[in-house]
Design an enzyme around this catalytic site. Structure first.
Site, PDB file in Angstrom:
ATOM      1  N   LYS A  14       3.333   4.048   0.019  1.00  0.00           N
ATOM      2  CA  LYS A  14       2.646   4.195  -1.277  1.00  0.00           C
ATOM      3  C   LYS A  14       1.313   3.452  -1.255  1.00  0.00           C
ATOM      4  O   LYS A  14       0.275   4.007  -1.628  1.00  0.00           O
ATOM      5  CB  LYS A  14       3.526   3.645  -2.424  1.00  0.00           C
ATOM      6  N   ARG A  90       9.278   1.391 -11.634  1.00  0.00           N
ATOM      7  CA  ARG A  90      10.406   1.322 -10.713  1.00  0.00           C
ATOM      8  C   ARG A  90      11.749   1.352 -11.444  1.00  0.00           C
ATOM      9  O   ARG A  90      12.801   1.268 -10.793  1.00  0.00           O
ATOM     10  CB  ARG A  90      10.318   0.026  -9.903  1.00  0.00           C
ATOM     11  N   ARG A 129       5.924  -4.389  10.023  1.00  0.00           N
ATOM     12  CA  ARG A 129       4.935  -5.032   9.153  1.00  0.00           C
ATOM     13  C   ARG A 129       5.220  -6.537   9.038  1.00  0.00           C
ATOM     14  O   ARG A 129       4.308  -7.351   8.959  1.00  0.00           O
ATOM     15  CB  ARG A 129       4.957  -4.383   7.759  1.00  0.00           C
ATOM     16  N   ARG A 135       5.146 -11.648   4.769  1.00  0.00           N
ATOM     17  CA  ARG A 135       5.915 -11.407   3.537  1.00  0.00           C
ATOM     18  C   ARG A 135       7.379 -11.734   3.750  1.00  0.00           C
ATOM     19  O   ARG A 135       8.008 -11.230   4.679  1.00  0.00           O
ATOM     20  CB  ARG A 135       5.761  -9.939   3.101  1.00  0.00           C
ATOM     21  N   ARG A 146      16.610  -4.032  -0.743  1.00  0.00           N
ATOM     22  CA  ARG A 146      15.540  -3.319  -1.461  1.00  0.00           C
ATOM     23  C   ARG A 146      15.861  -1.841  -1.576  1.00  0.00           C
ATOM     24  O   ARG A 146      15.569  -1.205  -2.596  1.00  0.00           O
ATOM     25  CB  ARG A 146      14.202  -3.530  -0.730  1.00  0.00           C
TER      26      ARG A 146
HETATM   27  P1  B4P Z   1       3.209   0.496   2.580  1.00  0.00           P
HETATM   28  O1  B4P Z   1       2.131   1.462   2.307  1.00  0.00           O
HETATM   29  O2  B4P Z   1       2.851  -0.959   2.492  1.00  0.00           O
HETATM   30  O3  B4P Z   1       4.529   0.724   1.708  1.00  0.00           O
HETATM   31  P2  B4P Z   1       4.797   0.600   0.142  1.00  0.00           P
HETATM   32  O4  B4P Z   1       5.683   1.760  -0.155  1.00  0.00           O
HETATM   33  O5  B4P Z   1       3.532   0.489  -0.639  1.00  0.00           O
HETATM   34  O6  B4P Z   1       5.444  -0.858   0.037  1.00  0.00           O
HETATM   35  P3  B4P Z   1       6.549  -1.683  -0.648  1.00  0.00           P
HETATM   36  O7  B4P Z   1       7.472  -0.826  -1.461  1.00  0.00           O
HETATM   37  O8  B4P Z   1       7.090  -2.439   0.514  1.00  0.00           O
HETATM   38  O9  B4P Z   1       5.942  -2.807  -1.527  1.00  0.00           O
HETATM   39  P4  B4P Z   1       5.623  -3.214  -3.017  1.00  0.00           P
HETATM   40  O10 B4P Z   1       4.468  -4.083  -2.832  1.00  0.00           O
HETATM   41  O11 B4P Z   1       5.452  -2.054  -3.943  1.00  0.00           O
HETATM   42  O12 B4P Z   1       3.750   0.875   4.028  1.00  0.00           O
HETATM   43  C1  B4P Z   1       4.734   0.108   4.692  1.00  0.00           C
HETATM   44  C2  B4P Z   1       4.391  -0.059   6.173  1.00  0.00           C
HETATM   45  O13 B4P Z   1       4.448   1.205   6.827  1.00  0.00           O
HETATM   46  C3  B4P Z   1       2.976  -0.592   6.421  1.00  0.00           C
HETATM   47  O14 B4P Z   1       3.025  -1.521   7.463  1.00  0.00           O
HETATM   48  C4  B4P Z   1       2.175   0.652   6.833  1.00  0.00           C
HETATM   49  O15 B4P Z   1       1.130   0.351   7.721  1.00  0.00           O
HETATM   50  C5  B4P Z   1       3.232   1.494   7.507  1.00  0.00           C
HETATM   51  N1  B4P Z   1       3.002   2.928   7.322  1.00  0.00           N
HETATM   52  C6  B4P Z   1       2.554   3.550   6.205  1.00  0.00           C
HETATM   53  N2  B4P Z   1       2.497   4.890   6.408  1.00  0.00           N
HETATM   54  C7  B4P Z   1       2.951   5.113   7.683  1.00  0.00           C
HETATM   55  C8  B4P Z   1       3.127   6.288   8.486  1.00  0.00           C
HETATM   56  N3  B4P Z   1       2.843   7.518   8.024  1.00  0.00           N
HETATM   57  N4  B4P Z   1       3.628   6.138   9.735  1.00  0.00           N
HETATM   58  C9  B4P Z   1       3.916   4.911  10.223  1.00  0.00           C
HETATM   59  N5  B4P Z   1       3.754   3.756   9.526  1.00  0.00           N
HETATM   60  C10 B4P Z   1       3.272   3.858   8.278  1.00  0.00           C
HETATM   61  O16 B4P Z   1       6.903  -4.046  -3.565  1.00  0.00           O
HETATM   62  C11 B4P Z   1       7.315  -5.311  -3.080  1.00  0.00           C
HETATM   63  C12 B4P Z   1       8.308  -6.013  -4.023  1.00  0.00           C
HETATM   64  O17 B4P Z   1       7.656  -6.363  -5.280  1.00  0.00           O
HETATM   65  C13 B4P Z   1       9.535  -5.214  -4.493  1.00  0.00           C
HETATM   66  O18 B4P Z   1      10.611  -5.257  -3.578  1.00  0.00           O
HETATM   67  C14 B4P Z   1       9.898  -5.923  -5.846  1.00  0.00           C
HETATM   68  O19 B4P Z   1      10.598  -7.132  -5.632  1.00  0.00           O
HETATM   69  C15 B4P Z   1       8.536  -6.261  -6.422  1.00  0.00           C
HETATM   70  N6  B4P Z   1       8.025  -5.196  -7.331  1.00  0.00           N
HETATM   71  C16 B4P Z   1       6.914  -4.439  -7.123  1.00  0.00           C
HETATM   72  N7  B4P Z   1       6.736  -3.582  -8.145  1.00  0.00           N
HETATM   73  C17 B4P Z   1       7.758  -3.790  -9.028  1.00  0.00           C
HETATM   74  C18 B4P Z   1       8.149  -3.179 -10.261  1.00  0.00           C
HETATM   75  N8  B4P Z   1       7.442  -2.174 -10.795  1.00  0.00           N
HETATM   76  N9  B4P Z   1       9.262  -3.622 -10.902  1.00  0.00           N
HETATM   77  C19 B4P Z   1      10.002  -4.626 -10.377  1.00  0.00           C
HETATM   78  N10 B4P Z   1       9.688  -5.248  -9.197  1.00  0.00           N
HETATM   79  C20 B4P Z   1       8.582  -4.826  -8.522  1.00  0.00           C
END
Ligand code: B4P
Length: 192
Positions: A14, A90, A129, A135, A146
């Site tokens: 995302k 979420r 990552r 992290r 998660r």
């Molecule tokens: P990202 O792009 O970082 O993944 P994400 O879905 O955005 O991240 P995430 O769900 O972990 O984090 P968030 O900060 O929202 O990609 C992951 C990895 O994959 C990276 O290293 C990237 O380079 C790699 N990648 C991406 N695309 C790829 C591809 N096509 N092929 C190969 N590799 C690839 O949430 C973190 C925490 O914050 C949650 O667990 C929760 O505790 C809290 N939180 C956040 N929002 C919340 C909410 N609304 N309500 C309650 N808690 C919340």
């Protein structure tokens, strides 16, 4: 206005894709995860409250996250063409709160785009990552928690928007460029 939600399990890309789409469509990027990490880095009371949940792979309580997003929307609102919400909502309570916030501004979510990625691939990405991110939630153990939180509390958000005919799913595996192209094709179709 063009308001999008990038939806998907932890590590589905995302954040990675949101950064590309905001540039392409000149939208404002609101990432709940980034905002929570910023609060933690600044050692605010909100950040301290969020830390214990994030470290355990749990969702931060709705009231905390909704208040934080509402403030962010109010700060940014005057100068923007639209928003990409990344990692928010979420829970269904967060989705209802977001729908209300936007309705008060005479706008709405146009499209929710779900990135579909297998648990095996998610685990691999997050552990990879974790080697560089520093992290505390990027570990193989925390991924399981998660993902459980995602299935129990976040997946119902997809149904919420499916009932509004706003949900579309795309494959989130493959090259980052190919996924950006698939997402852009969806965005380009909005309003046609
Ligand atoms: P990202 O792009 O970082 O993944 P994400 O879905 O955005 O991240 P995430 O769900 O972990 O984090 P968030 O900060 O929202 O990609 C992951 C990895 O994959 C990276 O290293 C990237 O380079 C790699 N990648 C991406 N695309 C790829 C591809 N096509 N092929 C190969 N590799 C690839 O949430 C973190 C925490 O914050 C949650 O667990 C929760 O505790 C809290 N939180 C956040 N929002 C919340 C909410 N609304 N309500 C309650 N808690 C919340």
């Amino acid at each position: 206005m063009l308001n999008l939600i990038l939806f998907g399990p932890p590590g589905s890309g995302k954040g990675t894709q949101a950064l590309r789409l905001v540039k392409r469509y000149q939208l404002c990027h609101i990432s709940s995860g980034d905002l929570l990490r910023e609060e933690r880095a600044n050692n605010t009371s909100l950040g301290q409250e969020a830390q214990k949940y994030m470290d355990a792979g749990q969702l931060v309580p709705d009231a905390v996250v909704i208040g934080m997003i509402s403030n962010k929307i109010d700060q940014q609102w005057n100068s923007i063409k639209g928003v990409i919400f990344d990692g928010f909502p979420r829970t269904v309570a967060q989705a209802i709160a977001l729908d209300d916030m936007l309705a008060q501004k005479n706008t709405q979510i146009n499209q929710v785009i779900a990135l579909e990625v297998s648990l095996e691939e998610l685990t691999q990405r997050i552990v990879e990552r974790g080697k560089v991110s520093g992290r505390s939630d990027d570990t193989a153990e925390t991924v399981v928690k998660r993902y459980e939180e995602y299935q129990n509390k976040t997946l119902p958000v997809a149904q919420h928007y499916e009932h509004q005919n706003k949900l579309v799913a795309i494959k989130g595996e493959g090259s980052i460029d190919d996924i950006t192209a698939a997402l852009s094709a969806v965005v380009d179709r909005i309003g046609q």
